[in-house]
Every structure is written in C-alpha cells, then in structure tokens.
Scaffold this motif. Structure first.
Motif, PDB file in Angstrom:
ATOM      1  N   ALA A  71       0.798  -1.150   0.043  1.00  0.00           N
ATOM      2  CA  ALA A  71      -0.100   0.165   0.108  1.00  0.00           C
ATOM      3  C   ALA A  71       0.807   1.306  -0.076  1.00  0.00           C
ATOM      4  CB  ALA A  71      -0.904   0.074   1.172  1.00  0.00           C
ATOM      5  N   GLY A  72       2.204   1.025  -0.156  1.00  0.00           N
ATOM      6  CA  GLY A  72       2.973   2.223  -0.116  1.00  0.00           C
ATOM      7  C   GLY A  72       3.419   2.802   1.284  1.00  0.00           C
ATOM      8  N   GLY A  73       3.233   1.884   2.388  1.00  0.00           N
ATOM      9  CA  GLY A  73       3.538   2.389   3.812  1.00  0.00           C
ATOM     10  C   GLY A  73       5.159   1.689   4.130  1.00  0.00           C
ATOM     11  N   VAL A  74       5.711   2.079   5.191  1.00  0.00           N
ATOM     12  CA  VAL A  74       6.817   1.343   5.564  1.00  0.00           C
ATOM     13  C   VAL A  74       6.612   1.197   7.173  1.00  0.00           C
ATOM     14  CG1 VAL A  74       9.304   2.003   6.125  1.00  0.00           C
ATOM     15  CG2 VAL A  74       8.318   3.090   4.073  1.00  0.00           C
ATOM     16  N   ALA A  75       7.050   0.070   7.516  1.00  0.00           N
ATOM     17  CA  ALA A  75       6.725  -0.482   9.050  1.00  0.00           C
ATOM     18  C   ALA A  75       7.921  -1.563   9.270  1.00  0.00           C
ATOM     19  CB  ALA A  75       5.419  -1.055   9.140  1.00  0.00           C
ATOM     20  N   LEU A  76       8.318  -1.356  10.752  1.00  0.00           N
ATOM     21  CA  LEU A  76       8.991  -2.304  11.386  1.00  0.00           C
ATOM     22  C   LEU A  76       8.138  -3.393  11.771  1.00  0.00           C
ATOM     23  CD1 LEU A  76      11.725  -3.085  12.968  1.00  0.00           C
ATOM     24  CD2 LEU A  76      10.884  -1.521  14.733  1.00  0.00           C
ATOM     25  N   GLY A  77       8.967  -4.555  11.661  1.00  0.00           N
ATOM     26  CA  GLY A  77       7.801  -5.633  12.192  1.00  0.00           C
ATOM     27  C   GLY A  77       8.706  -6.284  13.747  1.00  0.00           C
ATOM     28  N   ILE A  78       7.805  -6.499  14.696  1.00  0.00           N
ATOM     29  CA  ILE A  78       8.462  -7.057  15.793  1.00  0.00           C
ATOM     30  C   ILE A  78       7.545  -8.137  16.112  1.00  0.00           C
ATOM     31  CG2 ILE A  78       8.547  -6.649  18.128  1.00  0.00           C
ATOM     32  CD1 ILE A  78       9.327  -3.564  17.692  1.00  0.00           C
ATOM     33  N   ASP A  79       8.301  -9.236  16.705  1.00  0.00           N
ATOM     34  CA  ASP A  79       7.637 -10.358  17.217  1.00  0.00           C
ATOM     35  C   ASP A  79       8.486 -11.328  17.943  1.00  0.00           C
ATOM     36  OD1 ASP A  79       5.047 -12.230  15.835  1.00  0.00           O
ATOM     37  OD2 ASP A  79       6.551 -13.343  17.156  1.00  0.00           O
ATOM     38  N   LEU A  80       8.495 -12.061  18.952  1.00  0.00           N
ATOM     39  CA  LEU A  80       9.201 -12.728  19.709  1.00  0.00           C
ATOM     40  C   LEU A  80       9.609 -14.042  18.945  1.00  0.00           C
ATOM     41  CD1 LEU A  80       7.983 -12.671  23.624  1.00  0.00           C
ATOM     42  CD2 LEU A  80      10.214 -11.969  22.643  1.00  0.00           C
ATOM     43  N   SER A  81       8.608 -14.566  18.237  1.00  0.00           N
ATOM     44  CA  SER A  81       8.920 -15.820  17.402  1.00  0.00           C
ATOM     45  C   SER A  81       9.917 -15.625  16.399  1.00  0.00           C
ATOM     46  CB  SER A  81       7.627 -16.427  16.763  1.00  0.00           C
ATOM     47  OG  SER A  81       8.006 -17.424  16.048  1.00  0.00           O
ATOM     48  N   LEU A  82      11.384 -16.490  16.654  1.00  0.00           N
ATOM     49  CA  LEU A  82      12.630 -16.420  15.580  1.00  0.00           C
ATOM     50  C   LEU A  82      11.651 -17.055  14.306  1.00  0.00           C
ATOM     51  CD1 LEU A  82      15.498 -17.355  17.714  1.00  0.00           C
ATOM     52  CD2 LEU A  82      15.096 -15.215  16.487  1.00  0.00           C
ATOM     53  N   ALA A  83      10.806 -18.049  14.634  1.00  0.00           N
ATOM     54  CA  ALA A  83      10.527 -18.835  13.228  1.00  0.00           C
ATOM     55  C   ALA A  83       9.526 -18.038  12.441  1.00  0.00           C
ATOM     56  CB  ALA A  83       9.803 -20.157  13.732  1.00  0.00           C
ATOM     57  N   GLY A  84       8.838 -17.142  13.000  1.00  0.00           N
ATOM     58  CA  GLY A  84       7.947 -16.298  12.431  1.00  0.00           C
ATOM     59  C   GLY A  84       8.696 -15.260  11.670  1.00  0.00           C
ATOM     60  N   LEU A  85       9.792 -14.629  12.494  1.00  0.00           N
ATOM     61  CA  LEU A  85      10.444 -13.674  11.861  1.00  0.00           C
ATOM     62  C   LEU A  85      11.426 -14.067  10.454  1.00  0.00           C
ATOM     63  CD1 LEU A  85      11.984 -11.764  15.083  1.00  0.00           C
ATOM     64  CD2 LEU A  85      10.426 -10.961  13.357  1.00  0.00           C
ATOM     65  N   HIS A  86      11.816 -15.200  10.892  1.00  0.00           N
ATOM     66  CA  HIS A  86      12.349 -15.961   9.513  1.00  0.00           C
ATOM     67  C   HIS A  86      11.514 -15.949   8.392  1.00  0.00           C
ATOM     68  CE1 HIS A  86      16.158 -16.412  11.560  1.00  0.00           C
ATOM     69  NE2 HIS A  86      15.784 -17.527  12.359  1.00  0.00           N
ATOM     70  N   LEU A  87      10.403 -16.490   8.569  1.00  0.00           N
ATOM     71  CA  LEU A  87       9.470 -16.694   7.305  1.00  0.00           C
ATOM     72  C   LEU A  87       9.179 -15.357   6.940  1.00  0.00           C
ATOM     73  CD1 LEU A  87       7.017 -19.465   9.175  1.00  0.00           C
ATOM     74  CD2 LEU A  87       8.332 -19.637   7.155  1.00  0.00           C
ATOM     75  N   ALA A  88       8.662 -14.364   7.716  1.00  0.00           N
ATOM     76  CA  ALA A  88       8.409 -12.907   7.349  1.00  0.00           C
ATOM     77  C   ALA A  88       9.718 -12.443   6.352  1.00  0.00           C
ATOM     78  CB  ALA A  88       8.280 -12.107   8.462  1.00  0.00           C
ATOM     79  N   ARG A  89      10.754 -12.693   6.827  1.00  0.00           N
ATOM     80  CA  ARG A  89      11.847 -12.165   5.952  1.00  0.00           C
ATOM     81  C   ARG A  89      11.882 -12.775   4.471  1.00  0.00           C
ATOM     82  NH1 ARG A  89      15.833  -9.140   6.908  1.00  0.00           N
ATOM     83  NH2 ARG A  89      15.640  -9.290   8.960  1.00  0.00           N
ATOM     84  N   ALA A  90      11.583 -14.086   4.586  1.00  0.00           N
ATOM     85  CA  ALA A  90      11.595 -15.001   3.463  1.00  0.00           C
ATOM     86  C   ALA A  90      10.474 -14.826   2.354  1.00  0.00           C
ATOM     87  CB  ALA A  90      11.581 -16.359   3.671  1.00  0.00           C
ATOM     88  N   GLU A  91       9.416 -14.425   3.172  1.00  0.00           N
ATOM     89  CA  GLU A  91       8.100 -14.429   2.536  1.00  0.00           C
ATOM     90  C   GLU A  91       8.108 -13.103   1.591  1.00  0.00           C
ATOM     91  OE1 GLU A  91       5.432 -16.402   1.354  1.00  0.00           O
ATOM     92  OE2 GLU A  91       6.225 -18.249   2.291  1.00  0.00           O
ATOM     93  N   ILE A  92       8.298 -11.922   2.168  1.00  0.00           N
ATOM     94  CA  ILE A  92       8.229 -10.641   1.961  1.00  0.00           C
ATOM     95  C   ILE A  92       9.297 -10.375   0.967  1.00  0.00           C
ATOM     96  CG2 ILE A  92       8.672  -8.023   2.415  1.00  0.00           C
ATOM     97  CD1 ILE A  92       7.162  -8.822   5.240  1.00  0.00           C
TER      98      ILE A  92
END
Length: 250
Positions: A71-92
C-alpha cells in the motif's frame, strides 16, 4: 517452544497461505479481512502517506507488513517468534523483492524511542498478554503526537469461555475500550465478522454440497471484486460479531 513456533514448524507461513494462496480453494476471505480492515483504517487516517513510519507488533510471518508495503507504507515488524521472523523475511523478500526491517522483542518492551512512529498495528496480540496495559502503554509511548493505532482481537463470548487455549483474556467492546482508553484519548471500537455472514460463508443451507458451491462463489467474489468481511463493521457491537477492531488516536 511456544505454540506459534510449533505451528510455524508444522505449517510454515500459514497466514500467507490463507490470504495469498494461488489456489482459490485455500483462500480464506475471513482471514484476509483480519489484515485488510486495519489497512483500510490506516489508509483513511492518512497513516500510509510518504514519510510516515510504522510498526507492526506481533508481525508473525509478515502478512500485515506485506500489505502495508504494497500500500506504499513503511513499517518495522516485531515478534518474539524467531520462526515467524524468519518466515516474514523470506516471504516478503520473495513476494516484494525487498527485505523487511524486523526485530525480535517483547510486545511490552519495544526497542524504539519515544514518539518514533506515526502508526502501529497490533493484530490478534492483546488476547495473549497478561500485561495488556503494559503493551498498550508501550504502543502509546512510541507513537508520535497524532499517531494512530489499530488493534484487533477476538470478541469475548457471552459465557466468558476462552476461544483458544493460548489466550490469556478476551474482551468485549466495553472491556477493550476501557484498556485502550487508559492510554489513548480517542478510541473507537467496532465489530468484525458478523455471525450472519459467517453462517452464509460456512453453512448457508446445511446441505454440504450446496454449501461448498456457495462458499466457492463467496471466495471468487471476495478475491476478485469485494470482500464482504472487510466492509461489514459495526459500532457498539454485541455478541453477534466475532471479532473487534479498535482505532486509537494519540
């Protein structure tokens, strides 16, 4: 290992699977609305304009971040789950061709300076926290003056029984408004997922073959034209609305 770590290990980026699955049969309009409703509220508030900085707390595998980016925005993603963060990086990275900015941190101890973001989202997070006030206070702390926060959470059942064994507490509209109102001057709570729409989507007739046809048509309309779950919201919702979304202004 937390419940989310187990689920990510077993199912991978399951939020993306429900919202961006190329197979229509796997697409879930209800799950997609979980992110599209907050996105629409942010757009309406002008939060995604150029130069605005955002934060998604409990980002998981990154669907909300991806939608904000598209949508043209910029955001930092925060989570405690390392698995979730790894998936977020790979998917995005795969879908957008750009690496997201991510950090591992608690929802109650955000690694950001006071007033450093213009908008924030907390999607299905607050019900998992024993210290909801600590979470909301942190969100208020990092928001700049006139900043915007969008929170979603399941609507408490009239019986008070928890809908998920991993939830600590669930809220009705008044209870959610009370928690948020202790930290924000302006709070608007609306209902999502009307029971009548759920009935149409899941069991329109009670005859399984016909219900599958209706659900298939619902998916086509939701993906290609208009998702009813995104547009059906209710002020002062009663128990017939399954989820809550709150818009807070600093």
């Amino acid at each position: 290992m937390s419940s989310s770590e187990f689920k990510y290990a077993a199912e991978g980026a399951y939020h993306f699977s429900a919202t961006y699955n190329p197979r229509l049969r796997r697409f879930d309009p209800r799950a997609d609305a979980r992110y599209e409703v907050p996105l629409a509220l942010l757009r309406k508030q002008g939060a995604l304009a150029s130069g605005k900085r955002g934060l998604d707390v409990g980002c998981g595998d990154g669907v909300m971040l991806f939608k904000i980016l598209r949508a043209g925005g910029v955001a930092l993603g925060i989570d405690l789950s390392l698995a979730g963060l790894h998936l977020a990086r790979a998917e995005i990275q795969r879908r957008a061709g750009a690496a997201p900015v991510l950090a591992r941190a608690s929802a109650c101890a955000l690694p950001l300076a006071d007033g450093s973001v213009d908008f924030a989202t907390s999607i299905e997070v607050i019900e998992h926290l024993a210290d909801a006030d600590g979470h909301v206070a942190e969100l208020r702390r990092v928001l700049a003056p006139r900043g915007v926060l969008v929170v979603t959470t399941p609507h408490r059942l009239p019986s008070g029984a928890l809908q998920d064994p991993y939830h600590v507490i669930e809220y009705d509209a008044a209870g959610l408004a009370a928690v948020l109102g202790r930290h924000f001057a302006s709070v608007e709570v609306r209902g999502m997922y009307p029971e009548l729409l759920d009935r149409l989507y899941y069991r329109a007739s009670g005859f399984i073959p016909l219900d599958k046809v209706v659900r298939g048509g619902f998916k086509v309309v939701s993906r290609c034209l208009l998702n009813p779950y995104v547009h059906m919201l209710k002020s002062q919702p009663r128990s017939g609305w399954r989820n809550l979304v709150a818009l807070c202004r600093a």
